[in-house]
Write a protein that holds these residues in place. Structure first.
Motif, PDB file in Angstrom:
ATOM      1  N   GLU A   1      54.094  51.405  12.094  1.00  0.00           N
ATOM      2  CA  GLU A   1      55.275  50.732  11.464  1.00  0.00           C
ATOM      3  C   GLU A   1      56.503  51.654  11.994  1.00  0.00           C
ATOM      4  OE1 GLU A   1      54.677  51.326   7.242  1.00  0.00           O
ATOM      5  OE2 GLU A   1      53.197  49.919   7.136  1.00  0.00           O
ATOM      6  N   ILE A   2      57.234  50.931  12.564  1.00  0.00           N
ATOM      7  CA  ILE A   2      58.781  51.063  13.033  1.00  0.00           C
ATOM      8  C   ILE A   2      59.719  51.066  12.028  1.00  0.00           C
ATOM      9  CG2 ILE A   2      60.289  51.005  14.991  1.00  0.00           C
ATOM     10  CD1 ILE A   2      57.922  50.121  16.706  1.00  0.00           C
ATOM     11  N   GLY A   3      60.862  51.784  11.547  1.00  0.00           N
ATOM     12  CA  GLY A   3      61.834  51.554  10.976  1.00  0.00           C
ATOM     13  C   GLY A   3      62.996  51.368  11.863  1.00  0.00           C
ATOM     14  N   TYR A   4      64.014  50.383  11.426  1.00  0.00           N
ATOM     15  CA  TYR A   4      64.813  50.023  12.136  1.00  0.00           C
ATOM     16  C   TYR A   4      66.142  50.062  11.262  1.00  0.00           C
ATOM     17  CZ  TYR A   4      61.700  47.794  15.445  1.00  0.00           C
ATOM     18  OH  TYR A   4      60.620  47.568  16.544  1.00  0.00           O
ATOM     19  N   ASP A   5      67.063  50.602  11.793  1.00  0.00           N
ATOM     20  CA  ASP A   5      68.464  50.681  11.222  1.00  0.00           C
ATOM     21  C   ASP A   5      69.399  49.425  12.299  1.00  0.00           C
ATOM     22  OD1 ASP A   5      71.165  50.880  10.330  1.00  0.00           O
ATOM     23  OD2 ASP A   5      71.262  52.890  11.080  1.00  0.00           O
ATOM     24  N   PRO A   6      69.355  48.097  11.770  1.00  0.00           N
ATOM     25  CA  PRO A   6      69.850  47.066  12.659  1.00  0.00           C
ATOM     26  C   PRO A   6      71.380  47.357  13.260  1.00  0.00           C
ATOM     27  CG  PRO A   6      68.704  46.372  11.158  1.00  0.00           C
ATOM     28  CD  PRO A   6      69.180  47.733  10.501  1.00  0.00           C
ATOM     29  N   LEU A   7      71.774  46.854  14.450  1.00  0.00           N
ATOM     30  CA  LEU A   7      73.001  47.065  14.927  1.00  0.00           C
ATOM     31  C   LEU A   7      73.274  45.499  15.551  1.00  0.00           C
ATOM     32  CD1 LEU A   7      72.690  50.088  17.094  1.00  0.00           C
ATOM     33  CD2 LEU A   7      73.891  50.090  15.216  1.00  0.00           C
ATOM     34  N   PRO A   8      74.516  45.190  15.796  1.00  0.00           N
ATOM     35  CA  PRO A   8      75.063  43.886  16.111  1.00  0.00           C
ATOM     36  C   PRO A   8      74.631  43.607  17.614  1.00  0.00           C
ATOM     37  CG  PRO A   8      76.913  44.675  14.946  1.00  0.00           C
ATOM     38  CD  PRO A   8      75.728  45.991  15.008  1.00  0.00           C
ATOM     39  N   ALA A   9      73.896  42.668  17.972  1.00  0.00           N
ATOM     40  CA  ALA A   9      73.432  42.283  19.391  1.00  0.00           C
ATOM     41  C   ALA A   9      74.286  41.399  20.177  1.00  0.00           C
ATOM     42  CB  ALA A   9      72.265  41.761  19.273  1.00  0.00           C
ATOM     43  N   ALA A  10      74.423  41.825  21.618  1.00  0.00           N
ATOM     44  CA  ALA A  10      75.303  40.849  22.417  1.00  0.00           C
ATOM     45  C   ALA A  10      74.236  40.282  23.117  1.00  0.00           C
ATOM     46  CB  ALA A  10      76.014  41.785  23.276  1.00  0.00           C
ATOM     47  N   LEU A  11      74.113  38.592  22.619  1.00  0.00           N
ATOM     48  CA  LEU A  11      72.984  38.012  23.428  1.00  0.00           C
ATOM     49  C   LEU A  11      73.605  36.966  24.300  1.00  0.00           C
ATOM     50  CD1 LEU A  11      70.521  37.916  20.554  1.00  0.00           C
ATOM     51  CD2 LEU A  11      70.419  38.972  22.646  1.00  0.00           C
ATOM     52  N   ASP A  12      74.897  36.892  24.681  1.00  0.00           N
ATOM     53  CA  ASP A  12      75.746  36.144  25.495  1.00  0.00           C
ATOM     54  C   ASP A  12      76.714  36.880  26.149  1.00  0.00           C
ATOM     55  OD1 ASP A  12      77.725  36.153  23.513  1.00  0.00           O
ATOM     56  OD2 ASP A  12      76.921  34.355  22.695  1.00  0.00           O
ATOM     57  N   ASP A  13      77.608  36.248  26.910  1.00  0.00           N
ATOM     58  CA  ASP A  13      78.684  37.055  27.775  1.00  0.00           C
ATOM     59  C   ASP A  13      79.897  36.590  27.260  1.00  0.00           C
ATOM     60  OD1 ASP A  13      78.561  34.519  28.823  1.00  0.00           O
ATOM     61  OD2 ASP A  13      78.303  35.061  30.811  1.00  0.00           O
ATOM     62  N   THR A  14      79.956  36.087  25.814  1.00  0.00           N
ATOM     63  CA  THR A  14      81.505  35.948  25.315  1.00  0.00           C
ATOM     64  C   THR A  14      82.144  37.031  25.178  1.00  0.00           C
ATOM     65  OG1 THR A  14      80.424  35.914  23.226  1.00  0.00           O
ATOM     66  CG2 THR A  14      80.749  33.792  24.295  1.00  0.00           C
ATOM     67  N   PRO A  15      83.326  36.890  25.307  1.00  0.00           N
ATOM     68  CA  PRO A  15      84.537  38.203  25.151  1.00  0.00           C
ATOM     69  C   PRO A  15      84.348  38.569  23.361  1.00  0.00           C
ATOM     70  CG  PRO A  15      85.706  36.652  26.291  1.00  0.00           C
ATOM     71  CD  PRO A  15      84.150  35.809  25.824  1.00  0.00           C
ATOM     72  N   GLY A  16      84.202  39.955  23.263  1.00  0.00           N
ATOM     73  CA  GLY A  16      84.362  40.426  22.053  1.00  0.00           C
ATOM     74  C   GLY A  16      82.984  40.352  21.580  1.00  0.00           C
ATOM     75  N   ALA A  17      82.059  40.209  22.220  1.00  0.00           N
ATOM     76  CA  ALA A  17      80.454  40.611  21.618  1.00  0.00           C
ATOM     77  C   ALA A  17      80.160  41.955  21.422  1.00  0.00           C
ATOM     78  CB  ALA A  17      79.577  40.026  22.988  1.00  0.00           C
ATOM     79  N   PRO A  18      79.578  42.426  20.426  1.00  0.00           N
ATOM     80  CA  PRO A  18      79.054  43.633  20.081  1.00  0.00           C
ATOM     81  C   PRO A  18      78.808  44.654  21.201  1.00  0.00           C
ATOM     82  CG  PRO A  18      77.939  42.238  18.649  1.00  0.00           C
ATOM     83  CD  PRO A  18      78.536  41.176  19.861  1.00  0.00           C
ATOM     84  N   PRO A  19      79.172  45.819  21.181  1.00  0.00           N
ATOM     85  CA  PRO A  19      78.991  46.675  22.370  1.00  0.00           C
ATOM     86  C   PRO A  19      77.232  46.993  22.279  1.00  0.00           C
ATOM     87  CG  PRO A  19      79.949  47.841  20.491  1.00  0.00           C
ATOM     88  CD  PRO A  19      79.857  46.370  20.134  1.00  0.00           C
TER      89      PRO A  19
END
Length: 836
Positions: A244-262
């Motif tokens: 079992e893996i515990g995750y602390d989710p972070l915003p993801a950048a799944l496209d190349d739009t300006p302002g995407a999460p780092p």
């Protein structure tokens, strides 16, 4: 359970869920049938069941109870000799499956038709269920036709490569075939989220090996988190399922739009992987965008000023366009694999690798060992294409698991893992502007490229525009656009195919606007004298002279002919050595290099036969292992041009000693007549003076109703100087053409835009070219212009493939009048384009 395997009645243990291929491999130790895809697509696992070809990965073991199973090891068939003679193979991983299917087809064909060759289409249909990622289809066509004609019914056969008979009989051992006493099977547990900090890893078996980076952050779905091992792969997968893996989710950048999460912060950027063999171009960061790198440009401000003036004047001589390429995945048929074990402080690695020596050096550094205590073996390697360089995750997992369990551990990536996290050519978006002057000369060029290599950096595409078509002003800018997707890695000619896709179509468009022959314009712009000879050859081809006027055809099927030029840097490894020793009258050659299907064993043997006038049985080549003198990696088209001169030097030294029993000499690759561009080697690699060249002419048929593009014929002019083993060099070029066709028409990785999961994770959804997609091919070698090079020849691997897609794009334009801008040229794109 009783079965008859290769004529021998055999008792095997088989569970209700076991596949026949696993019983043959794990239960009986047979290696001919390979479990490469496990979805019945690639054909590598093909066996005969009561004489009928079957996919062993889909065949339940229970279905062969009391039946006769024949693998490649059990055949003694003319088709095997035909494959060896006509070089119907390269790395050889897929070859036993092809051979088994072809043997059944040849027998049935000859029984019905006699000793005549089938039509090409009939051979393609018979072998449609098989894939060769190396693209050895031209030799396969020739082999099957020759076997059907009865040309190989006798025992006499002179193989095109020294290891051919081992590969066609299934005797060749790859890393996936290694099984040591007490060996465990390891599997990697991977992230199911695109971006998160891992807070915990709990459960599982007694030993769970950590594979996370220091910041404990995962940045794409499929990133390795941990690894476990068990006696069987099934048990290891079950153990992995309990972790079992515990995750602390972070915003993801799944496209190349300006302002995407780092994707990275300032510190973690320093550890970003490279998609260009570690030679990352310098550049600053702006969010997830790195760059631009501009230093490859020449008089960039002048180029920008001229282009802007032409734009304001609506000058028709200004050619502009935006061109895109999809992510292309390496997916060699032998997946990444490692078997690791520790012995008294020594680390032993069986690796599927393109870099035996480099892998050993990296392992010594990573595990703090003296170099002499790391031993790497890569007897046969089932393809790589740039993805198998150095120490990668399957090796780290196998080594750490072997240490934890004090036992040998094998880790083999699944096809889904291979298609997700084992390497890809980054996608690109190129904005190109090209201006000609009143005389029709190149006046200015601007190329902006945004490379999308997931979490990797190192896009180097625009830089290649500095190397072609003279010294006109040019503004060249390379950017990386980083996303939470799997990392890119170097892929056969990294950076060049996407650049040529854009540049060669723009050059073609400039020729059309001027009403000038596209070959003639290229020849006029191009200062490379070696390519001048190729342009003359291409212009003289009847297919070029007879091509239809662009856009002149109507009707459903339309024929088009296109051309594209290419060049590639001359690379070499100046430290290369080859050792020769006479043992029991046999000359044994040793060097720490490897054969990934390019045929370096045969090159070495051929040079020795030529220099020492010895029969084949008095020469033995031992490569693919540490412990010998330094040899080069199989990347960058530098293996043959580095090894062959060293072999020749060693052979001449040995000849001077009279081939005395026990004699030992070491040959070296002497410096070129005019030295090298780089004064020292970087990671063993130096740049030599000059560029290899290629001109591809491709004829296609476009189905305007279904949107299908079918390559009919390809002519490849290749300027690389001396060719050491012509049939093998032709095989390399033919395989390069096939991979270029895949890039142009089929290959496209898809990622879920919401979750970041790779959707094309099997060979049904990620299509690579099959034998039926293979056109007729003619390879023409231009051998002059390399007299300054030791050995007078350079490599063919990259230059033979990088311009193919552009030649197809130009052929489609010639056929339809519509110019494709996006790769692959899918049916939906073509139909939309021609109906606008």
């Amino acid at each position: 359970m009783k079965i008859v395997v290769n004529g021998v009645p055999t008792e095997v243990d088989a569970g209700p869920d076991d596949a026949a291929v696993d019983v043959l491999r794990e239960g009986l130790g047979l290696t001919g049938a390979k479990a490469a895809c496990r979805t019945g697509v690639c054909g590598a696992c093909t066996v005969l069941v009561d004489g009928t070809p079957q996919a062993g990965c889909l065949l339940p073991a229970a279905a062969v109870r009391e039946r006769e199973v024949t693998t490649a090891e059990g055949l003694d068939h003319p088709v095997q000799r035909a494959f060896a003679v006509h070089d119907g193979l390269q790395c050889g991983y897929c070859t036993p499956g092809f051979v088994v299917e072809a043997a059944a087809f040849v027998d049935a064909w000859r029984a019905e038709h006699g000793d005549v060759a089938p039509p090409r289409e009939r051979i393609a249909a018979a072998l449609a269920g098989h894939l060769c990622r190396c693209g050895a289809y031209q030799g396969i066509y020739a082999a099957v036709a020759a076997a059907c004609r009865g040309e190989h019914d006798g025992d006499a056969a002179v193989p095109a490569r020294v290891e051919a008979m081992d590969k066609v009989t299934g005797r060749a051992r790859y890393t996936t075939d290694v099984r040591l006493p007490g060996q465990l099977e390891g599997v990697i547990i991977r992230s199911t989220v695109a971006h998160a900090r891992v807070t915990s890893v709990t459960g599982g078996t007694r030993h769970v090996v950590d594979l996370l980076p220091p910041d404990r952050t995962v940045r794409y779905v499929g990133q390795p988190v941990a690894a476990v091992a068990a006696p069987t792969r099934r048990e290891a997968l079950a153990a992995a399922g309990t972790v079992e893996i515990g995750y602390d989710p972070l915003p993801a950048a799944l496209d190349d739009t300006p302002g995407a999460p780092p994707v990275y912060d300032a510190d973690s950027r320093k550890r970003a992987p490279s998609s260009s063999e570690g030679l990352n171009l310098p550049g600053g960061w702006d969010g997830n965008v790195r760059g631009p790198f501009t230093r490859a440009g020449w008089r960039g401000r002048t180029a920008a000023r001229r282009i802007e003036a032409a734009r304001r004047a609506a000058d028709p001589r200004l050619v502009t366009g935006t061109f895109t390429t999809a992510v292309q995945v390496h997916t060699p048929l032998e997946p990444h694999a490692c078997v690791a074990h520790w012995d008294g402080g020594d680390l032993h690695l069986h690796l599927s690798t393109q870099t035996v020596g480099l892998a050993a050096a990296q392992a010594a550094e990573r595990w703090n060992l003296p170099p002499e205590r790391v031993h790497v073996v890569a007897d046969h390697v089932g393809g790589g294409f740039g993805a198998k360089a150095g120490i990668t995750v399957e090796t780290v997992a196998a080594v750490e698991l072997a240490r934890a369990w004090a036992a040998p551990v094998r880790v083999v990536l699944s096809r889904a893992e291979e298609l997700t996290d084992a390497g890809n050519r980054p996608g690109t978006r190129t904005t190109l502007e090209l201006l000609t002057d009143d005389k029709g000369d190149l006046a200015a060029l601007s190329v902006d490229v945004r490379g999308r290599g997931g979490v990797s950096i190192g896009s180097a595409v625009a830089v290649f525009a500095r190397l072609m078509y003279g010294t006109a002003p040019r503004r060249l800018r390379d950017y990386d656009v980083v996303t939470n997707e799997p990392p890119g890695t170097p892929f056969r000619g990294p950076g060049a195919p996407p650049l040529l896709w854009a540049l060669e179509q723009a050059v073609d468009e400039a020729a059309h606007r001027r009403g000038e022959d596209p070959v003639a314009l290229r020849r006029r712009w191009d200062g490379n004298r070696k390519r001048h000879a190729l342009y003359d050859w291409a212009a003289a081809l009847p297919v070029w002279a007879d091509r239809p006027p662009t856009g002149s055809q109507s009707g459903r099927f339309r024929r088009g002919v296109g051309v594209a030029a290419a060049n590639w840097a001359y690379m070499l490894d100046p430290a290369t050595e080859v050792e020769l020793e006479v043992e029991d009258g046999v000359v044994v050659a040793r060097t720490t290099t490897q054969d990934i299907g390019t045929g370096i064993r045969s090159v070495i043997a051929g040079v020795l036969r030529e220099e020492l006038d010895l029969p084949a049985e008095r020469i033995r080549v031992e490569i693919g292992r540490t412990g010998a003198v330094y040899g080069p990696p199989s990347i960058g088209s530098r293996t043959t041009t580095s090894v062959a001169p060293a072999v020749r030097d060693a052979a001449r030294r040995l000849r001077e000693r009279g081939l005395a029993e026990g004699a030992r000499v070491v040959g070296r690759r002497h410096r070129d007549r005019y030295g090298y561009v780089t004064p020292f080697a970087m990671s063993g690699m130096a740049l030599g003076r000059g560029f290899s060249g290629a001109v591809h002419v491709t004829e296609v048929e476009v189905d305007t109703r279904l949107g299908v593009v079918r390559p009919l014929r390809v002519w490849a002019g290749i300027a690389v100087g001396h060719v050491y083993a012509e049939r093998l060099a032709r095989s390399q070029c033919e395989g390069g053409i096939v991979q270029g066709i895949g890039y142009a028409l089929y290959e496209e990785r898809h990622v879920d835009p919401v979750t970041g999961t790779v959707l094309t994770a099997n060979l049904d959804d990620y299509r690579i070219p099959g034998i039926g997609d293979t056109p007729e091919m003619t390879v023409h070698f231009h051998r002059d212009g390399w007299e300054h090079v030791t050995g007078r020849g350079v490599g063919v691997g990259e230059v033979s493939t990088i311009g193919v897609a552009a030649s197809i794009g130009n052929a489609v334009h010639n056929a339809t009048g519509w110019r494709p801008h996006d790769l692959p040229i899918r049916p939906d794109r073509l139909l939309e384009g021609i109906t606008r």
